[in-house]
Scaffold this active site. Structure first.
Site, PDB file in Angstrom:
ATOM      1  N   ASP A 289       0.817  -1.210   0.000  1.00 16.16           N
ATOM      2  CA  ASP A 289       0.000   0.000   0.000  1.00 16.16           C
ATOM      3  C   ASP A 289       0.852   1.263   0.000  1.00 16.16           C
ATOM      4  OD1 ASP A 289      -2.630   1.433   0.507  1.00 16.16           O
ATOM      5  OD2 ASP A 289      -1.504   2.027   2.302  1.00 16.16           O
TER       6      ASP A 289
ATOM      7  N   GLU B 246       1.556  -0.193  -4.986  1.00  8.28           N
ATOM      8  CA  GLU B 246       0.765   1.020  -5.221  1.00  8.28           C
ATOM      9  C   GLU B 246       1.710   2.185  -4.973  1.00  8.28           C
ATOM     10  OE1 GLU B 246      -3.008   3.645  -3.606  1.00  8.28           O
ATOM     11  OE2 GLU B 246      -1.883   2.361  -2.250  1.00  8.28           O
TER      12      GLU B 246
END
Length: 595
Positions: free
Chosen positions: A259, A292
């Site tokens: 993330d 990401e």
């Protein structure tokens, strides 16, 4: 009896062969620490140098314990494999070898076969509830489920990005054995299972690290969540590298999604960690690493990472489907078809040029990267849930245009990701939800409403009151994907058919694929071509606009058209409104069938 798996962690609680448990904690801010075992006397921990403390105790699996700091404060183990109750309660000693795997020899599937399905375990009824969905998803054509973060967070409801104990699956979803059983069940179905992990911050409730290891944070750099984690320190790097290896080796996950790594201050750690993963995973086993990264830092993709989420692709498609141009969408508002052409041919739109939204240059060149280095999606938890009212594209886009975009997404050589509920055209929103105590709940609710005050639609304070309260249990319940019976059957058939075409015609040819370019053929229409690994040429023409456009199709057989009329008009050199056509021109040695 089948095998068990354990990752030998250099910290936390480790069961030894002689009936003892070794406890190890990095607490450089403390002069003394003890292990407070429930029902037993305090066990003093001995300094082991460089801020480390160690202790041995005669106990075993199931033992509840916390660390006692010098002032008497009791804190959970930051490397606890399990918590007894919630983030503030005692940690639990776990024997990782106790679970006997049904599929110990599972070796995964290659990256080219990945079709991701992102889901929230809590909304499906926990780990057991997700397991009940696997057969349905497999029959749909999904090859990999991706769990939003499952490590321990405060309360019973959370997206997972407020986690504070990275090694402990949250008991709201089930036990450690339940999570392993879910992984086993996925492998039973021939499916991979990925986990979303958060290494850029800790949540605001239950994070005790600052009390005994303040050095883990740096005050000179701040992220949206507070002080940045200090990845310059070897202890910090080891803590998170071990966490990645723990999920892959002990829990047998097939992949990790990292993330918001743009918030990690030392990006070289990413490459260091990925290299260690590749060196550690058993030979012949497929394990996949996905980033990401809002910076579009393409350099990581030339090494040990398989792919990165293509936010640019989402943003362009969202503008074309909804007409929205506020916030970061303004970077894609001018000539969106040109941007879509670049997404299909090069992956990222921003590869070093100035971003009006960010106010600086963004991105790196994607030269030499395969199409499969990009994960393409129309929706995900962020892009839906970070809207004030959590609306999905079913509420925002023309159904015909949306189905044309779905076809383009699932047939192009980038790796597709589907967000839970898309395949049934669910009308349910996906909202931001939490389960904080009263004081923090008020802060989160009011902070979220202030965040949207800058948008004209929510400038009126009375209108902002309509933004759902994240802490209200009803907000969680409303986010459960319900069927829209009027369209669910047709939408499911569309996904099933498209994924069958992908698996039969495209996936086997993906290795070695590269772009042959893309051209704009209308204000919302693009024609893109790729040379696939066996020499075949894939062409996709997509028109998200409301008027038909001329299209100069190359040769090949039509493997998909939005309708029979669309296929017929394609032969006449036209691309209908809200339509997608895909053609495959195979090498001359392979017989071709028109239409």
């Amino acid at each position: 009896m089948s095998a068990g798996f354990a990752r030998a962690l250099p910290f936390g609680a480790a069961i030894l062969d002689d009936g003892h448990v070794r406890f190890r904690l990095w607490a450089p801010s403390q002069a003394e620490v003890g292990v407070a075992i429930e029902g037993a006397a305090l066990v003093p921990m001995h300094p082991a140098g460089d801020g480390w403390f160690e202790a041995m105790a005669s106990c075993g699996a199931g033992t509840r314990y916390r660390y006692r700091l010098a002032d008497g404060t009791l804190v959970p183990d930051p490397a606890a494999r399990a918590q007894a109750d919630d983030v503030h309660g005692p940690s639990v000693v776990v024997d990782p070898l106790a679970y006997q795997w049904c599929n110990p020899d599972w070796s995964g599937r290659p990256w080219r076969e990945v079709v991701l399905y992102e889901l929230h375990a809590g909304l499906l009824g926990g780990f057991a509830g997700v397991a009940r969905e696997l057969q349905r998803l497999s029959e749909l054509g999904i090859t990999a489920v991706e769990l939003m973060p499952v490590n321990d967070f405060p309360g019973q409801r959370n997206w997972g990005y407020d986690g504070v104990l990275p090694y402990a699956p949250d008991t709201a979803y089930g036990s450690t054995a339940d999570l392993k059983a879910l992984v086993d069940a996925a492998h039973d179905c021939g499916m991979m299972i990925f986990l979303d992990v958060v290494y850029n911050h800790f949540g605001p409730d239950g994070n005790y690290l600052g009390l005994y290891a303040s050095q883990i944070f740096r005050e000179d750099i701040h992220t949206p969540w507070g002080a940045a984690i200090d990845f310059r320190r070897p202890e910090v790097r080891r803590f998170f590298t071990e966490n990645a290896l723990y999920w892959l080796m002990e829990y047998r996950f097939d992949g990790l999604r990292f993330d918001a790594v743009h918030a990690i201050s030392e990006p070289d750690w990413l490459d260091e960690m990925a290299a260690e993963v590749r060196a550690t995973v058993e030979p012949g086993r497929h394990v996949h690493l996905v980033l990401e990264n809002d910076r579009n830092a393409a350099g990581h993709l030339a090494g040990n990472f398989d792919a990165q989420w293509n936010d640019d692709g989402h943003h362009v498609l969202h503008v074309l489907l909804t007409g929205e141009t506020e916030g970061y969408y303004k970077d894609y508002a001018d000539a969106p078809a040109d941007h879509l052409a670049r997404v299909l041919s090069e992956g990222f739109v921003f590869q070093g040029q100035e971003s009006r939204y960010h106010g600086h240059a963004r991105g790196e060149a994607t030269t030499g990267l395969a199409p499969t280095a990009f994960v393409l999606f129309l929706q995900n938890h962020d892009q839906v849930g970070n809207r004030a009212l959590g609306e999905r594209l079913t509420a925002l886009a023309d159904p015909g245009a949306l189905e044309a975009a779905i076809a383009m997404q699932l047939l192009c050589p980038q790796i597709p990701l589907i967000f839970m509920g898309e395949e049934i055209a669910t009308p349910s929103p996906f909202l931001f939800f939490t389960d904080h105590g009263p004081e923090l709940a008020d802060v989160v609710r009011e902070g979220r409403r202030r965040e949207f005050a800058k948008f004209p639609a929510f400038a009126d304070p009375a209108v902002r009151l309509q933004i759902p309260d994240p802490n209200d249990p009803a907000t969680f319940r409303r986010s459960m994907p319900d069927l829209d019976s009027a369209v669910a059957t047709e939408r499911l058939a569309l996904y099933r058919g498209l994924l069958a075409i992908r698996h039969a015609e495209i996936t086997p040819r993906l290795d070695g694929a590269h772009s042959l370019g893309a051209e704009v053929i209308g204000s919302a229409a693009v024609l893109a071509r790729w040379r696939l690994g066996d020499g075949a040429v894939l062409t996709i023409a997509v028109n998200l606009g409301g008027a038909a456009v001329p299209a100069d199709y190359p040769g090949g057989r039509v493997i998909f058209a939005t309708s029979q009329d669309v296929a017929q008009h394609a032969r006449a050199g036209m691309l209908d409104a809200h339509a997608t056509v895909a053609l495959l021109d195979q090498p001359s040695t392979v017989p071709q069938v028109d239409g």
